[in-house]
Design a protein around this motif. Structure first.
Motif, PDB file in Angstrom:
ATOM      1  N   ALA A  70       0.824  -1.218   0.000  1.00  0.00           N
ATOM      2  CA  ALA A  70       0.000   0.000   0.000  1.00  0.00           C
ATOM      3  C   ALA A  70       0.853   1.261   0.000  1.00  0.00           C
ATOM      4  O   ALA A  70       0.618   2.184  -0.786  1.00  0.00           O
ATOM      5  N   ILE A  71       1.855   1.324   0.875  1.00  0.00           N
ATOM      6  CA  ILE A  71       2.639   2.561   0.980  1.00  0.00           C
ATOM      7  C   ILE A  71       3.568   2.723  -0.212  1.00  0.00           C
ATOM      8  O   ILE A  71       3.788   3.847  -0.699  1.00  0.00           O
ATOM      9  N   SER A  72       4.106   1.635  -0.740  1.00  0.00           N
ATOM     10  CA  SER A  72       4.983   1.758  -1.917  1.00  0.00           C
ATOM     11  C   SER A  72       4.180   2.201  -3.132  1.00  0.00           C
ATOM     12  O   SER A  72       4.644   3.012  -3.943  1.00  0.00           O
ATOM     13  N   SER A  73       2.946   1.687  -3.261  1.00  0.00           N
ATOM     14  CA  SER A  73       2.085   2.103  -4.369  1.00  0.00           C
ATOM     15  C   SER A  73       1.708   3.575  -4.237  1.00  0.00           C
ATOM     16  O   SER A  73       1.724   4.327  -5.221  1.00  0.00           O
ATOM     17  N   ALA A  74       1.372   4.000  -3.022  1.00  0.00           N
ATOM     18  CA  ALA A  74       0.997   5.396  -2.807  1.00  0.00           C
ATOM     19  C   ALA A  74       2.158   6.333  -3.116  1.00  0.00           C
ATOM     20  O   ALA A  74       1.982   7.377  -3.752  1.00  0.00           O
ATOM     21  N   ALA A  75       3.363   5.974  -2.663  1.00  0.00           N
ATOM     22  CA  ALA A  75       4.536   6.814  -2.938  1.00  0.00           C
ATOM     23  C   ALA A  75       4.792   6.905  -4.441  1.00  0.00           C
ATOM     24  O   ALA A  75       5.134   7.978  -4.967  1.00  0.00           O
TER      25      ALA A  75
END
Length: 255
Positions: A70-75
C-alpha cells in the motif's frame, strides 16, 4: 509565503488530520507540492482538495504505512502525479494507554507496526530515488515519550524510542548520498486527536492543572508550532543537520 520549500515534492504520512494536516498546509503555503497519505483515504483527499483549492499542487491517497504494498504504491502515485520525491515526513502514528503487565498483544503489535515499521516502509519507498538523485530529506515525527518514561504508555514510549534510534542509524547510512534524516520530538499537542488520546480523555480543570505543572511554559504545543519546526528541518536552512532530534516540549525535559 517565503517559498522555503518551493519546487520540492514532499510526502506527509498521517496527513489527513491533526499535526499531519498542519504540516501539509504549511508546506503547501511555502511552495511545496504535497502528497498527503493517510489510512483514512477520505481525510487525505479532503486535505489535498483544500490545498489544491488554495493554489497548491497536491494529491491525497489512502494507505496504511505498515502495509508495504500500500505505501509503496501510494509513494509511486505521488511521484507520478507531482514529480520526484524530495522529502518525506513520517508522521503517521497510533497510540494506546497501558503498562507492560496489562498490554494487549494486538494493540502492542499495531503500535509497533505503524510507529516503527511504518517509518521503515515509507522511507524504503522513497530512498532508492533519493539515492539515485543524491539528495533528499526525511523527517521522522518522534515524541518526548521516546526520551522519558511516561506512566501507562509502555508501547508508545517504546515505539518512539525506536524511532529516535532509527533516525540516527539512517542518518549514518545515507549521509554520503546527500540525504538528511532527522526527527522532531513534540510534547503534548492537546488540540489533536492523538494528543487527546494520550491525555486519557480527562480534561477536567484538576487534571489539566496537574499535567500542565510539568511544562515550565505552562501550556501545550499547537500543531502549527510543530509544523513550523518541521518546515525548518525540511528546508535548506537545516542543510547541515542530519541525525538530529529537535525537542519541542515547552521545557518539560529540561527540568
Amino acid at each position: 509565503m517565503t517559498g522555503r520549500v518551493s519546487g520540492k515534492t514532499i510526502i506527509v504520512t498521517g496527513g489527513g488530520g491533526g499535526l499531519g494536516r498542519a504540516i501539509s498546509s504549511l508546506l503547501a503555503e511555502e511552495g511545496a507540492a504535497v502528497g498527503v497519505i493517510d489510512v483514512n483515504g477520505a481525510g487525505a483527499e479532503d486535505v489535498a482538495r483544500s490545498l489544491t483549492e488554495d493554489g497548491a499542487r497536491s494529491i491525497g491517497l489512502g494507505a496504511d504505512v505498515s502495509d508495504w504494498r500500500a505505501i509503496s504504491s501510494a509513494a509511486r502515485q505521488v511521484g507520478e502525479a507531482l514529480g520526484d520525491i524530495d522529502g518525506l515526513v513520517n508522521n503517521a502514528g497510533v497510540a494506546a494507554l497501558g503498562s507492560v503487565h496489562e498490554a494487549d498483544a494486538e494493540s502492542w503489535r499495531r503500535i509497533m507496526n505503524v510507529n516503527v515499521s511504518g517509518v521503515v516502509l515509507a522511507s524504503k519507498a522513497v530512498l532508492p530515488g533519493m539515492m539515485e538523485r543524491r539528495r533528499g530529506v526525511i523527517l521522522n515525527i518522534a515524541s518526548i515519550a521516546g526520551l522519558v518514561g511516561i506512566r501507562n504508555m509502555a508501547a508508545y514510549c517504546a515505539s518512539k524510542g525506536a524511532v529516535l534510534s532509527l533516525t540516527r542509524q539512517m542518518a549514518a547510512d545515507y549521509a554520503s548520498f546527500g540525504i538528511r534524516i532527522n526527527s522532531i520530538s513534540p510534547g503534548t499537542i492537546a488540540s489533536t486527536e492523538m494528543g487527546l488520546r494520550l491525555l486519557g480523555g480527562d480534561e477536567s480543570p484538576e487534571a489539566r492543572s496537574r499535567r500542565l505543572a510539568r511544562y515550565p511554559m505552562g501550556r501545550y504545543a499547537t500543531a502549527e508550532e510543530i509544523a513550523q519546526a518541521a518546515l525548518f528541518m525540511l528546508s535548506d536552512e537545516a542543510k547541515f543537520a542530519t541525525g538530529s532530534n529537535l525537542i519541542l516540549d515547552g521545557g518539560l525535559t529540561a527540568v
